[in-house]
Design a protein around this motif. Structure first.
Motif, mmCIF file in Angstrom:
data_model
loop_
_atom_site.group_PDB
_atom_site.id
_atom_site.type_symbol
_atom_site.label_atom_id
_atom_site.label_comp_id
_atom_site.label_asym_id
_atom_site.label_seq_id
_atom_site.Cartn_x
_atom_site.Cartn_y
_atom_site.Cartn_z
ATOM 1 N N VAL A 85 -20.616 10.094 -10.458
ATOM 2 C CA VAL A 85 -19.166 10.035 -10.671
ATOM 3 C C VAL A 85 -18.677 8.658 -10.227
ATOM 4 C CG1 VAL A 85 -16.930 11.086 -10.160
ATOM 5 C CG2 VAL A 85 -18.992 12.492 -10.109
ATOM 6 N N THR A 86 -18.042 7.931 -11.136
ATOM 7 C CA THR A 86 -17.477 6.625 -10.791
ATOM 8 C C THR A 86 -15.987 6.794 -10.534
ATOM 9 O OG1 THR A 86 -19.146 5.451 -12.067
ATOM 10 C CG2 THR A 86 -17.125 4.245 -11.567
ATOM 11 N N LEU A 87 -15.567 6.329 -9.357
ATOM 12 C CA LEU A 87 -14.187 6.528 -8.910
ATOM 13 C C LEU A 87 -13.536 5.212 -8.534
ATOM 14 C CD1 LEU A 87 -14.975 9.506 -6.522
ATOM 15 C CD2 LEU A 87 -13.948 9.667 -8.793
ATOM 16 N N ASP A 88 -12.241 5.129 -8.760
ATOM 17 C CA ASP A 88 -11.458 4.022 -8.235
ATOM 18 C C ASP A 88 -11.156 4.355 -6.788
ATOM 19 O OD1 ASP A 88 -11.313 2.612 -10.657
ATOM 20 O OD2 ASP A 88 -9.626 3.823 -11.327
ATOM 21 N N CYS A 89 -11.215 3.347 -5.927
ATOM 22 C CA CYS A 89 -11.001 3.545 -4.502
ATOM 23 C C CYS A 89 -9.868 2.635 -4.052
ATOM 24 C CB CYS A 89 -12.287 3.214 -3.741
ATOM 25 S SG CYS A 89 -12.116 3.248 -1.954
ATOM 26 N N ASP A 90 -8.832 3.246 -3.503
ATOM 27 C CA ASP A 90 -7.708 2.482 -2.969
ATOM 28 C C ASP A 90 -7.596 2.778 -1.487
ATOM 29 O OD1 ASP A 90 -6.497 1.300 -5.424
ATOM 30 O OD2 ASP A 90 -6.403 3.414 -5.990
ATOM 31 N N VAL A 91 -7.481 1.731 -0.676
ATOM 32 C CA VAL A 91 -7.316 1.881 0.766
ATOM 33 C C VAL A 91 -5.879 1.504 1.099
ATOM 34 C CG1 VAL A 91 -8.103 1.157 3.047
ATOM 35 C CG2 VAL A 91 -9.748 1.330 1.155
ATOM 36 N N LEU A 92 -5.166 2.456 1.655
ATOM 37 C CA LEU A 92 -3.775 2.240 2.037
ATOM 38 C C LEU A 92 -3.709 2.123 3.553
ATOM 39 C CD1 LEU A 92 -2.304 5.092 -0.206
ATOM 40 C CD2 LEU A 92 -2.600 2.673 -0.809
ATOM 41 N N SER A 93 -3.069 1.081 4.044
ATOM 42 C CA SER A 93 -2.916 0.878 5.487
ATOM 43 C C SER A 93 -1.507 1.249 5.885
ATOM 44 C CB SER A 93 -3.168 -0.589 5.851
ATOM 45 O OG SER A 93 -4.491 -0.939 5.552
ATOM 46 N N VAL A 94 -1.398 1.969 6.989
ATOM 47 C CA VAL A 94 -0.098 2.358 7.516
ATOM 48 C C VAL A 94 0.339 1.263 8.486
ATOM 49 C CG1 VAL A 94 1.193 4.094 8.791
ATOM 50 C CG2 VAL A 94 -0.628 4.788 7.216
ATOM 51 N N THR A 95 1.379 0.547 8.133
ATOM 52 C CA THR A 95 1.861 -0.574 8.927
ATOM 53 C C THR A 95 2.182 -0.138 10.350
ATOM 54 O OG1 THR A 95 2.812 -1.545 6.936
ATOM 55 C CG2 THR A 95 3.603 -2.410 9.031
ATOM 56 N N GLY A 96 1.716 -0.954 11.305
ATOM 57 C CA GLY A 96 2.001 -0.683 12.700
ATOM 58 C C GLY A 96 1.079 0.341 13.339
ATOM 59 N N SER A 97 0.031 0.740 12.612
ATOM 60 C CA SER A 97 -0.895 1.711 13.183
ATOM 61 C C SER A 97 -2.322 1.350 12.776
ATOM 62 C CB SER A 97 -0.566 3.125 12.693
ATOM 63 O OG SER A 97 -1.018 3.306 11.371
ATOM 64 N N ASN A 98 -3.269 2.101 13.278
ATOM 65 C CA ASN A 98 -4.675 1.915 12.908
ATOM 66 C C ASN A 98 -5.082 2.844 11.778
ATOM 67 O OD1 ASN A 98 -5.107 0.024 14.955
ATOM 68 N ND2 ASN A 98 -5.377 1.649 16.453
ATOM 69 N N LEU A 99 -4.135 3.552 11.221
ATOM 70 C CA LEU A 99 -4.428 4.555 10.205
ATOM 71 C C LEU A 99 -4.660 3.924 8.838
ATOM 72 C CD1 LEU A 99 -4.618 7.585 9.550
ATOM 73 C CD2 LEU A 99 -2.159 7.526 9.100
ATOM 74 N N ARG A 100 -5.727 4.383 8.194
ATOM 75 C CA ARG A 100 -6.013 3.992 6.814
ATOM 76 C C ARG A 100 -6.230 5.262 6.010
ATOM 77 N NH1 ARG A 100 -8.422 -0.178 9.486
ATOM 78 N NH2 ARG A 100 -7.630 -2.219 8.923
ATOM 79 N N ILE A 101 -5.700 5.269 4.830
ATOM 80 C CA ILE A 101 -5.861 6.408 3.940
ATOM 81 C C ILE A 101 -6.672 5.920 2.746
ATOM 82 C CG2 ILE A 101 -4.674 8.083 2.479
ATOM 83 C CD1 ILE A 101 -2.210 7.608 4.397
ATOM 84 N N ILE A 102 -7.762 6.613 2.464
ATOM 85 C CA ILE A 102 -8.606 6.235 1.334
ATOM 86 C C ILE A 102 -8.377 7.256 0.232
ATOM 87 C CG2 ILE A 102 -10.938 5.830 0.517
ATOM 88 C CD1 ILE A 102 -11.688 5.184 3.435
ATOM 89 N N MET A 103 -8.026 6.745 -0.931
ATOM 90 C CA MET A 103 -7.713 7.603 -2.063
ATOM 91 C C MET A 103 -8.694 7.315 -3.200
ATOM 92 S SD MET A 103 -4.018 8.102 -3.887
ATOM 93 C CE MET A 103 -3.842 6.395 -4.331
ATOM 94 N N TYR A 104 -9.350 8.367 -3.663
ATOM 95 C CA TYR A 104 -10.296 8.241 -4.775
ATOM 96 C C TYR A 104 -9.707 8.929 -5.993
ATOM 97 C CZ TYR A 104 -13.745 7.013 -1.233
ATOM 98 O OH TYR A 104 -14.424 6.402 -0.211
ATOM 99 N N THR A 105 -9.742 8.226 -7.124
ATOM 100 C CA THR A 105 -9.260 8.794 -8.380
ATOM 101 C C THR A 105 -10.224 8.415 -9.490
ATOM 102 O OG1 THR A 105 -7.893 6.828 -8.783
ATOM 103 C CG2 THR A 105 -6.814 8.715 -7.725
ATOM 104 N N ALA A 106 -10.188 9.191 -10.546
ATOM 105 C CA ALA A 106 -10.997 8.891 -11.726
ATOM 106 C C ALA A 106 -10.055 8.561 -12.873
ATOM 107 C CB ALA A 106 -11.870 10.089 -12.089
#
Length: 131
Positions: A85-106
């Motif tokens: 499965v080939t997926l697009d990967c987007d990494v979203l950073s939450v400003t002011g924190s160490n949190l990153r959200i990784i979103m995979y979509t096809a």
């Protein structure tokens, strides 16, 4: 970090260039985190273990090189139930924190999208092997 440098690996396929970029980015981000939390014992222990047991990590860490943020925008995952499965990967950073959200979509309308939708149904079910 541990899985990337010391663990058994993953089912994600990388080109050599993407692997080098991922390694450099992870080490640079760990270096930034270590400077932000210098008293964190668990973090220092992780760095010591990685340096002691991974030549790849030690070389990057000891070089002191800083990497520009680089995110692999596509990943191919070899899934045991649905195949490749080939997926697009987007990494979203939450400003002011160490949190990153990784979103995979096809990409909609592709076989990859169908396989990803099948995974939503399959979930964590176990399928019996051949008789």
């Amino acid at each position: 970090m541990w899985r990337n440098f010391l663990g058994p690996g993953s089912r994600v396929r990388y080109t050599p260039e993407d692997r080098r970029a991922l390694d450099a980015t992870q080490v640079a981000e760990l270096r930034t985190t270590a400077s932000r939390y210098p008293a964190d014992r668990r973090l220092r222990r992780l760095i010591a273990v990685l340096r002691a047991h991974s030549e790849r990590f030690a070389g990057l860490w000891d070089s002191g090189a800083m990497a520009e943020p680089h995110q692999v925008s596509r990943k191919t995952v070899d899934h045991p139930q649905v195949g490749s499965v080939t997926l697009d990967c987007d990494v979203l950073s939450v400003t002011g924190s160490n949190l990153r959200i990784i979103m995979y979509t096809a990409e909609p309308g592709t076989q990859d999208a169908e396989r990803l939708a099948l995974l939503a149904v399959v979930g964590t079910q176990t399928f019996p092997g051949p008789p």
